[in-house]
Motif scaffolding. Structure first.
Motif, mmCIF file in Angstrom:
data_model
loop_
_atom_site.group_PDB
_atom_site.id
_atom_site.type_symbol
_atom_site.label_atom_id
_atom_site.label_comp_id
_atom_site.label_asym_id
_atom_site.label_seq_id
_atom_site.Cartn_x
_atom_site.Cartn_y
_atom_site.Cartn_z
ATOM 1 N N GLN A 93 0.833 -1.206 0.000
ATOM 2 C CA GLN A 93 0.000 0.000 0.000
ATOM 3 C C GLN A 93 0.865 1.253 0.000
ATOM 4 O O GLN A 93 0.569 2.224 -0.694
ATOM 5 N N ALA A 94 1.956 1.247 0.738
ATOM 6 C CA ALA A 94 2.862 2.406 0.759
ATOM 7 C C ALA A 94 3.494 2.613 -0.612
ATOM 8 O O ALA A 94 3.637 3.752 -1.073
ATOM 9 N N GLN A 95 3.855 1.523 -1.281
ATOM 10 C CA GLN A 95 4.415 1.605 -2.628
ATOM 11 C C GLN A 95 3.395 2.186 -3.605
ATOM 12 O O GLN A 95 3.731 3.011 -4.439
ATOM 13 N N ARG A 96 2.143 1.744 -3.495
ATOM 14 C CA ARG A 96 1.088 2.271 -4.360
ATOM 15 C C ARG A 96 0.907 3.771 -4.148
ATOM 16 O O ARG A 96 0.778 4.532 -5.106
ATOM 17 N N ASN A 97 0.885 4.192 -2.882
ATOM 18 C CA ASN A 97 0.722 5.619 -2.585
ATOM 19 C C ASN A 97 1.891 6.430 -3.129
ATOM 20 O O ASN A 97 1.708 7.510 -3.693
ATOM 21 N N ALA A 98 3.113 5.918 -2.964
ATOM 22 C CA ALA A 98 4.290 6.619 -3.472
ATOM 23 C C ALA A 98 4.258 6.703 -4.994
ATOM 24 O O ALA A 98 4.571 7.738 -5.579
ATOM 25 N N SER A 99 3.853 5.611 -5.638
ATOM 26 C CA SER A 99 3.767 5.604 -7.102
ATOM 27 C C SER A 99 2.715 6.590 -7.584
ATOM 28 O O SER A 99 2.942 7.331 -8.545
ATOM 29 N N LEU A 100 1.573 6.623 -6.916
ATOM 30 C CA LEU A 100 0.507 7.558 -7.288
ATOM 31 C C LEU A 100 0.981 8.995 -7.142
ATOM 32 O O LEU A 100 0.757 9.828 -8.016
ATOM 33 N N PHE A 101 1.663 9.280 -6.057
ATOM 34 C CA PHE A 101 2.168 10.626 -5.818
ATOM 35 C C PHE A 101 3.163 11.017 -6.912
ATOM 36 O O PHE A 101 3.101 12.118 -7.464
ATOM 37 N N GLN A 102 4.073 10.112 -7.264
ATOM 38 C CA GLN A 102 5.060 10.397 -8.311
ATOM 39 C C GLN A 102 4.382 10.588 -9.672
ATOM 40 O O GLN A 102 4.764 11.474 -10.439
ATOM 41 N N LEU A 103 3.396 9.768 -9.975
ATOM 42 C CA LEU A 103 2.675 9.910 -11.244
ATOM 43 C C LEU A 103 1.931 11.244 -11.300
ATOM 44 O O LEU A 103 1.902 11.895 -12.341
#
Length: 145
Positions: A93-103
Motif C-alpha cells: 500500500q505504501a508503494q502504491r501511494n508513493a507511485s501515485l504521488f510520483q505519477l
C-alpha cells in the motif's frame, strides 16, 4: 522586443469562457488538488476523499485509504472495521501511494510543459503574421511605385 514576465498574478474567480483554457486549468488544478489530498493523508494520517466532476462530465476521485472506506465512514459515522494488515500488505500500500504521488507530480510537470509549448506556439503564430504582413507591405510598395 523583450517579453515582459507575467509572474504569478491574481486570477479573477469567474467561470472561464475559453473552453481550451478551461480544460487545461481544470486538469492542472485537479492534479494539484489530488497532490494536496495525498500529502494531507500521508503527513497527518488522515482519511481523505475527493470526488471531482470535470466540465465534460468525467468523474475523477482520490481516496485514502480508499474512497469507499471514506464515504462509508462519512455516511455511517462509523470507522471501518480494522483489518489486520501484514507487513507485506502495508508495504504494498505504501508503494502504491508513493507511485501515485510520483505519477501525479509527473502529470503536473507534463501539463505545465504542454501549456508552455502552447504559449510558445501562439507567440510564433503572432510573429509569423506580423512578418507576413510586413513582407506583403514591402511587396506592394515595390510594385506600386
Amino acid at each position: 522586443m523583450p517579453r515582459c514576465p507575467r509572474g504569478r498574478r491574481k486570477i479573477k474567480m469567474a467561470k472561464m469562457e475559453n473552453e481550451s483554457n478551461l480544460q487545461v486549468t481544470f486538469s492542472k488544478r485537479r492534479t494539484s488538488l489530488f497532490n494536496k489530498a495525498s500529502e494531507l493523508s500521508t503527513l497527518c494520517d488522515a482519511e481523505v476523499g475527493v470526488i471531482v466532476f470535470s466540465p465534460s462530465d468525467k468523474v475523477y476521485s482520490f481516496g485514502h485509504p480508499s474512497l469507499e472506506a471514506v464515504t462509508h465512514r462519512f455516511l455511517t459515522g462509523n470507522p471501518p472495521a480494522p483489518t489486520d494488515f501484514s507487513g507485506t500488505e502495508v508495504f504494498i500500500q505504501a508503494q502504491r501511494n508513493a507511485s501515485l504521488f510520483q505519477l501525479n507530480k509527473q502529470l503536473s510537470r507534463v501539463l505545465t510543459e504542454l501549456d508552455e509549448a502552447r504559449k510558445e506556439g501562439e507567440e510564433i503564430d503572432k510573429m509569423t503574421k506580423v512578418r507576413n504582413g510586413f513582407f506583403l507591405l514591402v511587396h506592394e510598395n515595390l510594385f506600386n511605385n
